[in-house]
Design an enzyme around this catalytic site. Sequence first.
Site, PDB file in Angstrom:
ATOM      1  N   SER A 194      13.142 -41.943  -7.270  1.00 56.19           N
ATOM      2  CA  SER A 194      11.970 -41.005  -7.114  1.00 56.19           C
ATOM      3  C   SER A 194      11.831 -40.680  -5.647  1.00 56.19           C
ATOM      4  O   SER A 194      11.602 -41.517  -4.677  1.00 56.19           O
ATOM      5  CB  SER A 194      10.913 -41.839  -7.645  1.00 56.19           C
ATOM      6  OG  SER A 194       9.597 -41.136  -7.585  1.00 56.19           O
ATOM      7  N   LYS A 204       0.899  -1.062   0.012  1.00 61.50           N
ATOM      8  CA  LYS A 204      -0.021   0.058   0.000  1.00 61.50           C
ATOM      9  C   LYS A 204       1.005   1.231  -0.017  1.00 61.50           C
ATOM     10  O   LYS A 204       0.550   2.000  -0.726  1.00 61.50           O
ATOM     11  CB  LYS A 204      -1.056  -0.058   1.227  1.00 61.50           C
ATOM     12  CG  LYS A 204      -1.804   1.103   1.259  1.00 61.50           C
ATOM     13  CD  LYS A 204      -2.801   0.930   2.547  1.00 61.50           C
ATOM     14  CE  LYS A 204      -3.948   0.009   2.219  1.00 61.50           C
ATOM     15  NZ  LYS A 204      -4.124  -0.689   3.661  1.00 61.50           N
ATOM     16  N   ARG A 232       0.629 -46.647  -7.497  1.00 56.99           N
ATOM     17  CA  ARG A 232       0.539 -47.576  -6.103  1.00 56.99           C
ATOM     18  C   ARG A 232      -0.121 -48.627  -6.623  1.00 56.99           C
ATOM     19  O   ARG A 232      -1.465 -48.641  -6.384  1.00 56.99           O
ATOM     20  CB  ARG A 232       0.002 -46.565  -5.046  1.00 56.99           C
ATOM     21  CG  ARG A 232       0.792 -45.408  -4.583  1.00 56.99           C
ATOM     22  CD  ARG A 232      -0.074 -44.349  -4.033  1.00 56.99           C
ATOM     23  NE  ARG A 232      -0.836 -43.487  -4.926  1.00 56.99           N
ATOM     24  CZ  ARG A 232      -1.076 -42.423  -4.987  1.00 56.99           C
ATOM     25  NH1 ARG A 232      -0.521 -41.565  -4.113  1.00 56.99           N
ATOM     26  NH2 ARG A 232      -1.983 -41.802  -5.838  1.00 56.99           N
ATOM     27  N   MET A 245      -5.351  -7.593   8.769  1.00 58.55           N
ATOM     28  CA  MET A 245      -5.083  -6.591   9.600  1.00 58.55           C
ATOM     29  C   MET A 245      -5.456  -5.451   9.869  1.00 58.55           C
ATOM     30  O   MET A 245      -7.014  -5.334   9.476  1.00 58.55           O
ATOM     31  CB  MET A 245      -3.410  -6.305   9.373  1.00 58.55           C
ATOM     32  CG  MET A 245      -2.197  -7.411   9.382  1.00 58.55           C
ATOM     33  SD  MET A 245      -0.817  -7.024   9.137  1.00 58.55           S
ATOM     34  CE  MET A 245      -0.803  -6.658   7.338  1.00 58.55           C
ATOM     35  N   HIS A 286      -5.060 -40.768   4.639  1.00 59.61           N
ATOM     36  CA  HIS A 286      -5.380 -41.495   3.312  1.00 59.61           C
ATOM     37  C   HIS A 286      -6.360 -40.908   2.727  1.00 59.61           C
ATOM     38  O   HIS A 286      -6.313 -40.932   1.731  1.00 59.61           O
ATOM     39  CB  HIS A 286      -5.873 -42.819   4.157  1.00 59.61           C
ATOM     40  CG  HIS A 286      -6.646 -43.822   3.300  1.00 59.61           C
ATOM     41  ND1 HIS A 286      -7.819 -43.785   2.977  1.00 59.61           N
ATOM     42  CD2 HIS A 286      -6.160 -44.801   2.464  1.00 59.61           C
ATOM     43  CE1 HIS A 286      -8.163 -44.555   2.196  1.00 59.61           C
ATOM     44  NE2 HIS A 286      -7.189 -45.318   1.704  1.00 59.61           N
ATOM     45  N   ARG A 309       5.237 -48.604  -8.437  1.00 55.54           N
ATOM     46  CA  ARG A 309       5.783 -49.241  -7.333  1.00 55.54           C
ATOM     47  C   ARG A 309       5.160 -50.310  -6.567  1.00 55.54           C
ATOM     48  O   ARG A 309       4.089 -50.621  -6.607  1.00 55.54           O
ATOM     49  CB  ARG A 309       5.329 -47.967  -6.111  1.00 55.54           C
ATOM     50  CG  ARG A 309       5.761 -48.100  -4.710  1.00 55.54           C
ATOM     51  CD  ARG A 309       5.773 -47.066  -3.511  1.00 55.54           C
ATOM     52  NE  ARG A 309       4.274 -47.251  -3.418  1.00 55.54           N
ATOM     53  CZ  ARG A 309       3.690 -46.300  -2.564  1.00 55.54           C
ATOM     54  NH1 ARG A 309       4.296 -45.228  -1.850  1.00 55.54           N
ATOM     55  NH2 ARG A 309       2.286 -46.211  -2.336  1.00 55.54           N
ATOM     56  N   GLY A 319      -7.747  -7.715   4.408  1.00 59.31           N
ATOM     57  CA  GLY A 319      -8.855  -7.945   5.604  1.00 59.31           C
ATOM     58  C   GLY A 319      -8.130  -8.403   6.931  1.00 59.31           C
ATOM     59  O   GLY A 319      -8.969  -8.788   7.819  1.00 59.31           O
ATOM     60  N   CYS A 370       8.057 -37.809  -6.080  1.00 55.94           N
ATOM     61  CA  CYS A 370       6.727 -38.364  -6.377  1.00 55.94           C
ATOM     62  C   CYS A 370       5.750 -38.153  -5.134  1.00 55.94           C
ATOM     63  O   CYS A 370       4.499 -38.650  -4.850  1.00 55.94           O
ATOM     64  CB  CYS A 370       6.614 -39.674  -6.685  1.00 55.94           C
ATOM     65  SG  CYS A 370       7.302 -40.896  -5.676  1.00 55.94           S
ATOM     66  N   ARG A 414      -3.314   2.493   8.474  1.00 54.29           N
ATOM     67  CA  ARG A 414      -3.644   1.185   7.758  1.00 54.29           C
ATOM     68  C   ARG A 414      -2.451   0.404   7.864  1.00 54.29           C
ATOM     69  O   ARG A 414      -1.396   0.948   7.655  1.00 54.29           O
ATOM     70  CB  ARG A 414      -4.069   1.579   6.369  1.00 54.29           C
ATOM     71  CG  ARG A 414      -5.376   1.998   6.278  1.00 54.29           C
ATOM     72  CD  ARG A 414      -5.795   2.455   4.921  1.00 54.29           C
ATOM     73  NE  ARG A 414      -6.782   3.565   4.819  1.00 54.29           N
ATOM     74  CZ  ARG A 414      -7.784   3.329   4.010  1.00 54.29           C
ATOM     75  NH1 ARG A 414      -8.287   2.187   3.774  1.00 54.29           N
ATOM     76  NH2 ARG A 414      -8.748   4.469   3.995  1.00 54.29           N
ATOM     77  N   ASP A 452       7.261 -39.546   2.888  1.00 57.52           N
ATOM     78  CA  ASP A 452       7.630 -40.037   4.248  1.00 57.52           C
ATOM     79  C   ASP A 452       9.136 -39.661   4.480  1.00 57.52           C
ATOM     80  O   ASP A 452       9.539 -39.602   5.729  1.00 57.52           O
ATOM     81  CB  ASP A 452       7.825 -41.703   3.663  1.00 57.52           C
ATOM     82  CG  ASP A 452       6.775 -42.767   4.039  1.00 57.52           C
ATOM     83  OD1 ASP A 452       6.600 -42.960   5.016  1.00 57.52           O
ATOM     84  OD2 ASP A 452       6.117 -43.046   3.038  1.00 57.52           O
ATOM     85  N   GLY A 470      10.361 -40.074  -2.560  1.00 58.13           N
ATOM     86  CA  GLY A 470       9.231 -40.062  -1.878  1.00 58.13           C
ATOM     87  C   GLY A 470       9.208 -38.891  -0.702  1.00 58.13           C
ATOM     88  O   GLY A 470       9.174 -39.381   0.417  1.00 58.13           O
ATOM     89  N   THR A 471       8.867 -37.545  -1.004  1.00 56.75           N
ATOM     90  CA  THR A 471       9.015 -36.857   0.056  1.00 56.75           C
ATOM     91  C   THR A 471       8.097 -36.774   1.110  1.00 56.75           C
ATOM     92  O   THR A 471       8.158 -36.105   2.204  1.00 56.75           O
ATOM     93  CB  THR A 471       9.012 -35.175  -0.300  1.00 56.75           C
ATOM     94  OG1 THR A 471       8.221 -35.328  -1.527  1.00 56.75           O
ATOM     95  CG2 THR A 471      10.431 -35.282  -1.240  1.00 56.75           C
ATOM     96  N   ARG A 511      -3.437  -1.345  -6.336  1.00 56.43           N
ATOM     97  CA  ARG A 511      -2.819  -2.200  -6.150  1.00 56.43           C
ATOM     98  C   ARG A 511      -3.067  -3.331  -7.304  1.00 56.43           C
ATOM     99  O   ARG A 511      -4.080  -3.217  -7.972  1.00 56.43           O
ATOM    100  CB  ARG A 511      -3.139  -2.897  -5.059  1.00 56.43           C
ATOM    101  CG  ARG A 511      -4.545  -3.391  -4.686  1.00 56.43           C
ATOM    102  CD  ARG A 511      -4.911  -4.091  -3.387  1.00 56.43           C
ATOM    103  NE  ARG A 511      -6.324  -4.178  -2.908  1.00 56.43           N
ATOM    104  CZ  ARG A 511      -6.791  -4.464  -1.929  1.00 56.43           C
ATOM    105  NH1 ARG A 511      -6.015  -4.545  -0.711  1.00 56.43           N
ATOM    106  NH2 ARG A 511      -8.165  -4.643  -1.823  1.00 56.43           N
ATOM    107  N   GLU A 543      12.934 -42.358   0.253  1.00 54.80           N
ATOM    108  CA  GLU A 543      12.170 -41.895   1.268  1.00 54.80           C
ATOM    109  C   GLU A 543      12.486 -42.080   2.433  1.00 54.80           C
ATOM    110  O   GLU A 543      11.869 -41.652   3.584  1.00 54.80           O
ATOM    111  CB  GLU A 543      10.587 -42.483   1.008  1.00 54.80           C
ATOM    112  CG  GLU A 543      10.612 -44.135   0.841  1.00 54.80           C
ATOM    113  CD  GLU A 543       9.376 -44.701   0.412  1.00 54.80           C
ATOM    114  OE1 GLU A 543       8.097 -43.855   0.516  1.00 54.80           O
ATOM    115  OE2 GLU A 543       9.227 -45.694  -0.040  1.00 54.80           O
ATOM    116  N   TYR A 547      12.208 -34.810 -13.289  1.00 53.11           N
ATOM    117  CA  TYR A 547      10.849 -34.566 -13.296  1.00 53.11           C
ATOM    118  C   TYR A 547      10.332 -34.565 -11.881  1.00 53.11           C
ATOM    119  O   TYR A 547      10.877 -34.699 -10.816  1.00 53.11           O
ATOM    120  CB  TYR A 547      10.215 -35.757 -14.034  1.00 53.11           C
ATOM    121  CG  TYR A 547      10.339 -37.155 -13.368  1.00 53.11           C
ATOM    122  CD1 TYR A 547       9.180 -37.436 -12.369  1.00 53.11           C
ATOM    123  CD2 TYR A 547      11.302 -37.789 -13.528  1.00 53.11           C
ATOM    124  CE1 TYR A 547       9.339 -38.674 -11.679  1.00 53.11           C
ATOM    125  CE2 TYR A 547      11.231 -39.343 -12.792  1.00 53.11           C
ATOM    126  CZ  TYR A 547      10.325 -39.567 -11.958  1.00 53.11           C
ATOM    127  OH  TYR A 547      10.400 -40.716 -11.061  1.00 53.11           O
TER     128      TYR A 547
END
Lengths: 872, 872
Positions: free
Chosen positions: B763, B23, B561, B104, B455, B617, B102, B830, B93, B768, B765-766, B337, B744, B850
């Site tokens: 790959s 602002k 899976r 603050m 899950h 997998r 909205g 993945c 402000r 786990d 497994g972020t 803005r 993982e 990838y």
Amino acid sequence: MGKKYVYLFSEGNSSMRDILGGKGSNLAEMTLLGMPVPQGFIISTEACTKYYEDNETISSDLEQEIYSYISIMEDINKKKFGDVNNPLLVSVRSGARASMPGMMDTILNLGLNDEVVQGLAALTGNQRFAYDSYRRFIQMFSDVVMGIEKKRFEVIIDKVKKEKGVENDIELDAEDMKRLVKEFKDYYKSIKGEDFPTDAKKQLIEAVKAVFRSWNNDRAIVYRRMNDIPSSWGTAVCVQAMVFGNMGITSGTGVAFTRDPATGEKKLYGEFLLNAQGEDVVAGIRTPQPISALRDVMPEVFNQFIEIAAKLENHYRDMQDMEFTIENGKLYMLQTRNGKRTAAAALRIAVDLVNEKMLTIDEALLKVEPKQLDALLHPQFVASELKKIPVVGTGIAASPGAAYGRVYFNAESAKAHAAQKEKVILVRLETSPEDIEGMYASEGILTARGGKTSHAAVVARGMGKCCVVGCGAIEMHESERCCEIGGNLVREGDYISIDGSTGNVYLGSVPTTDVTVSGAFETFMSWADERRVLRVRANADNSADAAQAIKFGAEGVGLCRTEHMFFDTDRIAAMREMIVSKTPEQRRHALGKLLPMQRSDFEGIFKAMKGYPVTIRFLDPPLHEFLPNEDKEIRELAGEMGISFDNLKATIISLHEQNPMMGHRGCRLAVSYPEIAEMQTRAVIEAAINVNNEGYEVIPEIMIPLVCDVKELRYVKNVIVKTADEIIKSSGVKLNYKVGTMLEIPRAALTADEIATEAEFFSFGTNDLTQMTFGFSRDDAGKYLDFYYKQNIFESDPFGKLDQTGVGKLVKMAAELGRSSRPDIKLGICGEHGGDPSSVEFCHNIGLNYVSCSPFRVPIARLAAAQAAIKG
Amino acid sequence: MGKKYVYLFSEGNSSMRDILGGKGSNLAEMTLLGMPVPQGFIISTEACTKYYEDNETISSDLEQEIYSYISIMEDINKKKFGDVNNPLLVSVRSGARASMPGMMDTILNLGLNDEVVQGLAALTGNQRFAYDSYRRFIQMFSDVVMGIEKKRFEVIIDKVKKEKGVENDIELDAEDMKRLVKEFKDYYKSIKGEDFPTDAKKQLIEAVKAVFRSWNNDRAIVYRRMNDIPSSWGTAVCVQAMVFGNMGITSGTGVAFTRDPATGEKKLYGEFLLNAQGEDVVAGIRTPQPISALRDVMPEVFNQFIEIAAKLENHYRDMQDMEFTIENGKLYMLQTRNGKRTAAAALRIAVDLVNEKMLTIDEALLKVEPKQLDALLHPQFVASELKKIPVVGTGIAASPGAAYGRVYFNAESAKAHAAQKEKVILVRLETSPEDIEGMYASEGILTARGGKTSHAAVVARGMGKCCVVGCGAIEMHESERCCEIGGNLVREGDYISIDGSTGNVYLGSVPTTDVTVSGAFETFMSWADERRVLRVRANADNSADAAQAIKFGAEGVGLCRTEHMFFDTDRIAAMREMIVSKTPEQRRHALGKLLPMQRSDFEGIFKAMKGYPVTIRFLDPPLHEFLPNEDKEIRELAGEMGISFDNLKATIISLHEQNPMMGHRGCRLAVSYPEIAEMQTRAVIEAAINVNNEGYEVIPEIMIPLVCDVKELRYVKNVIVKTADEIIKSSGVKLNYKVGTMLEIPRAALTADEIATEAEFFSFGTNDLTQMTFGFSRDDAGKYLDFYYKQNIFESDPFGKLDQTGVGKLVKMAAELGRSSRPDIKLGICGEHGGDPSSVEFCHNIGLNYVSCSPFRVPIARLAAAQAAIKG
């Protein structure tokens, strides 16, 4: 020209242990020393490794190499393989780099067939001996090489004995033996579809393969895991000319130690049998004579043996365990090795050898296996009694020592019966914190589930109590107050015996030996203390443990688990009130009740530790551990607490977690409920002030558990520092204290440079760190790790021996990162690994300041630290 | 001379956003552009940071600096703070670096007191206006600065209205307003024990502090977490001279956008009210007129505004959202803005601005927030309808989109009612694999427990279904077929509405908009694809998902899976038979039944993916997930399976684990039961051969999960390669395949150089990996992480946004170690993070090949990858 895989005894020496194995290199060394050794050759451990690399085959190159060594061996012994008139018979024995007694296979009398046996009979003038040897060979070869169980042949023997109406093998004559040979061969053919092999060379190659295979039998794998022997080492194979101690009364066989393996006393110790083979000594059919009696029977041989024994002990500078055979008045040495000995003997021998100037102090310190010290500090079963009793189950050896007692299936009964002076063994599916009093009252603890770092294991080790966990042979029927162990029904009140050093379980009561700490212990440990650089602390949760730790030489408390203080009957009530509180005010009220108790606990520990540092870990376990699970108990508790069942049940459900090990515990509790940390800080600081007013100089170390991020640590530390500084200020005295963290989450290790900006010390909690780094739940891993051991994927339990490749890399990284941002940071380890010798060595090598372990493992850590310093 | 913390509007410009906030910097820029802006000054974000460093105090230096700027501001505006005749009134402000609409606090009309209000009345000739402004100021100041809730004052207003017998505020006259001012001040004094502050400077300082404080109010913390805004940024404070749009019919106020924020159409869009203040537009008491109507009322002002709007859009090269006030015929710009817009508008505007040559393609790609694309692919609630309905609960926004339907509490009922064309919302405590069919049948899923990777969340995202998890406001009474949500009783069959993009839950049915993918989407995404380097794959477990993924632009399946294939009614039976098997033969028999089904699944996926790579997998979850827990169900199942209840119950008990996430799962299953890996290999390889025979060129990638050690990987890989090579050989065709691992487990990352000797791809497994690295159970962490957000310890959910400091360090280390021993190793990710823009950027920066994410997030990943490439 390929790699050399086979060595004559005369081509080797004792420095070639790695490729010739222990037995082989010592046979070579004795040959080199000019001692009377039946000559032969050794197939190297490298050949064994190659055998496995080649998918369990022996290359034709190696086969040819073996054959050419047979020729040389024939020349040396002036006997010939398969020669009817002058047959060479051989023994084929395993021999790994490290001694693995009884784990692998042996074949004797190899070279016999239908013709050679006649020659042997003629040569010895003893038909029965020849055919007995032959049928034994068939039996042994069929078993070890061909996988036809030995007992199948025993059935045939029993049949023949029955037909003849006799009871003992010895009553069978030469003709009976001939008949057995024939029936054994027929049986062999009926199973295998081909004749028993008659070609001595073929017998030999198959026997060598069998010995190689035996490197990977189940018991060898287990033994290696228990003794930290890598599977990559492989075994060598010793092929040695047979000599016969059963050629008449001028022949014999025996074993002897240069010192008493039980006490360490310096005197020749052993026994022999005339007109006998090695097997007979073991079989126990005839009673052997003490070795000293040989002097009267064959003085010259005895003197020669005495001389050899002395020479060997001087040469190896250690107590020797020797096997010998006398064939027609001539002494042959079949083996020598550093003798196995009891812990007491090990210490006495080490100290004596230094006094006899045979060893330097450093050498003596390296001679004793640190783990052996355990046996000195705990009762053990009387070995001779143990032999008589079958093992009905085996679990994980979780806390050393041996114990017998009457079985009880819950802590309450255990406590009640122990109060009536019964010896009690507590048997549970698994223990929980509520069982602690029952565990205290028991001689030992046995559980069906859990691993080396399960609740039962950790608590039992802290108490120095014998404990076996994860015994899969147990089927619990708690409600019927009985269980089955290996199929045997065990009722409440029945006696069982458990061995926390081996994991074995026995029915009935096996007598135990007392703990004996000799003067040699003090001398030896003082040498260790002079050498070591690492400090050794103990994990102790109360003043009794702390006093025990001091007795065993601890230089501080590395881990005081404050939650263990909350399980007493009078305390758990306040704890539970705290947990069901809905507001910080209610929680503070409940915590207020715990404050004086915890403060007085800390005072006790500080006093017991006499000014040594004490690291106090703040509340760690998830809160649901303090609450019951069963509706019945919940109803009772709700009544006691004056709240509704539904209310309490709802609290318990809301605390339930899928994976509590990664749940709401550790400093996460302090983040949610800072008032807990405030109370604990108050207890620590007030206790220190009170004790210091009595003249002590305590500098308490407050440890924040399960930190994963520096901001989290900063938040909790601020709560602690604010509380502590206010108390100190208003007390008007000066008090130093430290705030650090238990480094046990991988992320904390990875960001240790940031963490160290707030932490004055790191104590590596390698139990949890191992758990998260491997993704192995320590409560559950036992089940699947068995498959890993069987497949040689793992060779040791990562919860027992620190995994240096993975977890160790993280510890090292964290130590370096921590020092990079706080050069004077104090670094220690307080997981179970603190008492494991190889892990202690690792801690020394990466420059930690101290290790901390359960009080009973303090001497082990002291010795391991000394050994690490000497090796370094 | 200290650091400068305060800036006149004329001292700044739009490049100073970091210290002046959005602002403030835009007000400065408009000033610079010569636009009519009521002048004032900005207290910088650095002052806010310092305020927090100084334990929430404003230093006297800063106070003096502010006072000196008030003087300058008085000179510029030619008015004076507290001057009765010519009073300066200001607005105070917040204005952070990033827009947080909205979140603050704001205070208007500051500077009023009992004297000044009279001056204001005289100046405006409007007593009612002056006293209304004053009572509003008292109310706002008391609320924002003093913490006296606004509604306390509403009670007083209600009382006055009741006494007067009127219903609307507007019916209160000047005298009533005076009375309110008096009663408000009295009430203030009764609460605070002191008079309402009359000193304008004191009012200002307190207001500034309040704005700083509001940076850390609960809703701001939540907003920052949802929008990745660091708490360290702080907010600036804009102090601006008040202008009044309510001075008569030549005054007014309004808001306008340079393009339609809903569609993106290029036309001025907005509304205004004559004789009104900003609040009135929002309050909705009078209906505003469309902005075009201003042309008729005040043509000159309108033309001036049109010109300014065009100039601003050209200047900022983006659609502008502007606030203005007209005071006595004079236009004032209060704010500009970059305007918030719908996803559809964002794309259209980006494409139009490129066509209008205002932006380059790269600039246009950077203009669109990738996460916004979600809204294009899922229905959303109609915004205007939503405003009318209160939120009864808020959970974790687990899978985007909006849905309404009738509530059912189990999968079976959900499925049955959906079959009767009912719209269904499945409400569960938490879901388990058995619920999958019910989830498919539902419009959306709502759970009381679980986190972003529970899950329910994972499966719903895969299905593209709206899902809210971990909604703590729910109390389940499943057995009574009802629940309470935020205290409201909801019975089976009642309507509720859930918003998977915000986590909000509403009672009743809120109408939704349809999915609209415009032509601009195709153009825009094709630009993204040209720019990006990272490949984007999708997680897909069946051919329908795979087809969906292709539609959204996926270039392969990064994670299939296989266990999700086993939960169908006809398959789970065979799976259960396999689990209760006692021997490998029994297991093979049961697995044989699964083989043809799994093979045909793979054929379907391979075909759907048209030759793109597919990573499969192998079985991952612990086996107990396939078995029931309740005795009743166990009894039924035992009957179906023809085994005894005791037998089945014993199997289930033996499979129970304390911490299943670190239990017997992943490749640990293949180590224990290699026959499972054999069957799965056979299914993959046979499917690939069959499909390739139809002309495809599939190179299947077999992924071994949860590896922690290279020996473990080698063991399982050997099983796979042996099986695969035999099938390929006997088929007579050529087939390439790869074997790699899901990385993982922290230990696998630490030893990635060893792992890469066996793995052809990693790959990451972020999910786990995050779990183990933090030690956070993803099922349980929700509960305690709330405390972490509140304390600003964490600013984002590590399961949603990759933790680059810790987990990222491990990923980077593993990528480097992996490449060091296998330079051509293929690296991907993945976990859930594959669809998170900041995580995608990280993956680009460390050179992964990838990312893979759920099909509906593929467009997000494509855009994020393009942005990363452009930024790099």
